[in-house]
Design an enzyme around this catalytic site. Structure first.
Site, PDB file in Angstrom:
ATOM      1  N   SER A   1       0.829  -1.201   0.000  1.00 18.95           N
ATOM      2  CA  SER A   1       0.000   0.000   0.000  1.00 18.95           C
ATOM      3  C   SER A   1       0.868   1.259   0.000  1.00 18.95           C
ATOM      4  O   SER A   1       1.635   1.486  -0.927  1.00 18.95           O
ATOM      5  CB  SER A   1      -0.957  -0.055   1.199  1.00 18.95           C
ATOM      6  OG  SER A   1      -1.950   0.926   1.123  1.00 18.95           O
TER       7      SER A   1
ATOM      8  N   ASP B   1      -5.873  -4.560  -1.741  1.00 21.87           N
ATOM      9  CA  ASP B   1      -4.844  -4.115  -0.799  1.00 21.87           C
ATOM     10  C   ASP B   1      -4.036  -5.288  -0.234  1.00 21.87           C
ATOM     11  O   ASP B   1      -4.590  -6.235   0.331  1.00 21.87           O
ATOM     12  CB  ASP B   1      -5.534  -3.363   0.338  1.00 21.87           C
ATOM     13  CG  ASP B   1      -4.560  -2.635   1.252  1.00 21.87           C
ATOM     14  OD1 ASP B   1      -3.354  -2.899   1.179  1.00 21.87           O
ATOM     15  OD2 ASP B   1      -5.028  -1.796   2.035  1.00 21.87           O
TER      16      ASP B   1
END
Length: 271
Positions: free
Chosen positions: A42, A158
């Site tokens: 991320s 993610d």
């Protein structure tokens, strides 16, 4: 025969809190600690990509100040198709491409692995080729907030779902010492009458904290853990707190220097 040890950097996710990585990197550069490999999730994927491209920390701080300006995100984040996500990703992808100079993994000066998650079966997906911007976007696609990224036949979300602070990933890249920067376990959010976005994001942060705990428990012992302290100012999209986040990273990195420097400056024997 001896040679300098290879140091790997595991950069965790955490939205705006990821700006703490800039502070950590400033301290490592100041101390002359060279990085041989990076793994990022991320926000860690974004800062890791920029650093691996040799984009200067000064340039990154200048860019962060632009993002801190009121309304700056209006040109980057747009409403998504509510059937898929709250926020669309086309403008964000365009921004990431500009920031990362439309680069591919082949342009990197430091080897980099980016962590994403397969939506279909929850597998950890390690991205090491193709567009950096697309890999960062996939690694940052918070479920429900940003749409999954379709790549090589997979819907990717993610990487923090499976490996928030990817110690194991950089460890597998052939390094001798891992420096891990975790943005989750010391984070705390004071809430007052939370709206739907805050509920989604805070719930997701709780899930990611469990991911961090599990992955760190499974990691090979001996890594150096850097944990910036954010207190109540931490929030996924609070880029207006950029200076505080960067400073938190600096303080956390400086706190581990007595342990880190003897290891980082040492040598390892080779057969």
């Amino acid at each position: 025969m001896t040679q300098k040890i290879k140091i790997g950097l595991a950069l965790g996710g955490g939205g705006a809190k990821g700006l703490a990585h800039i502070g950590v990197l400033k301290v490592l550069e100041r101390e002359g600690i060279e990085i041989s490999a990076i793994a990022g999730t991320s926000a860690g994927a974004l800062l890791g990509s920029a650093y691996a491209l040799s984009i200067s920390l000064t340039e990154l701080e200048t860019e962060v100040k632009k993002l801190s300006a009121l309304g700056a995100w209006n040109d980057i984040l747009s409403l998504g198709d509510i059937r898929h996500s709250l926020i669309g990703n086309s403008d964000l992808l365009a921004y990431l491409n500009r920031l990362l100079k439309f680069s591919d993994f082949q342009h990197l000066k430091i080897p980099l692995s980016i962590v994403a998650t397969s939506l279909e079966d929850g597998r950890e997906i390690i991205l090491t080729q193709g567009s950096l911007a697309e890999a960062v976007l996939a690694s940052s696609s918070i479920p429900g907030v940003l749409p999954p990224v379709f790549q090589d036949g997979l819907y990717l979300i993610d990487g923090g779902v499976v490996n928030q602070t990817p110690v194991s990933v950089v460890d597998a890249m052939g390094v001798d010492l891992v420096i891990a920067v975790d943005l989750m376990l010391n984070a705390h959010q004071d809430l007052m009458d939370p709206n739907i976005i805050e509920v989604i994001l805070q719930s997701y942060e709780i899930i990611r904290k469990q991911s961090v705990k599990y992955s760190l428990q499974q990691a090979r012992p001996g890594y150096i853990l850097i944990q910036p302290v954010f207190s109540a100012m931490a929030d996924t999209f609070k880029f207006q707190n950029a200076e505080e986040f960067i400073r938190a990273g600096e303080l956390a990195a400086e706190a581990v220097l007595p342990l880190l420097l003897p290891l980082a400056k040492g040598e390892v024997g080779r057969g």
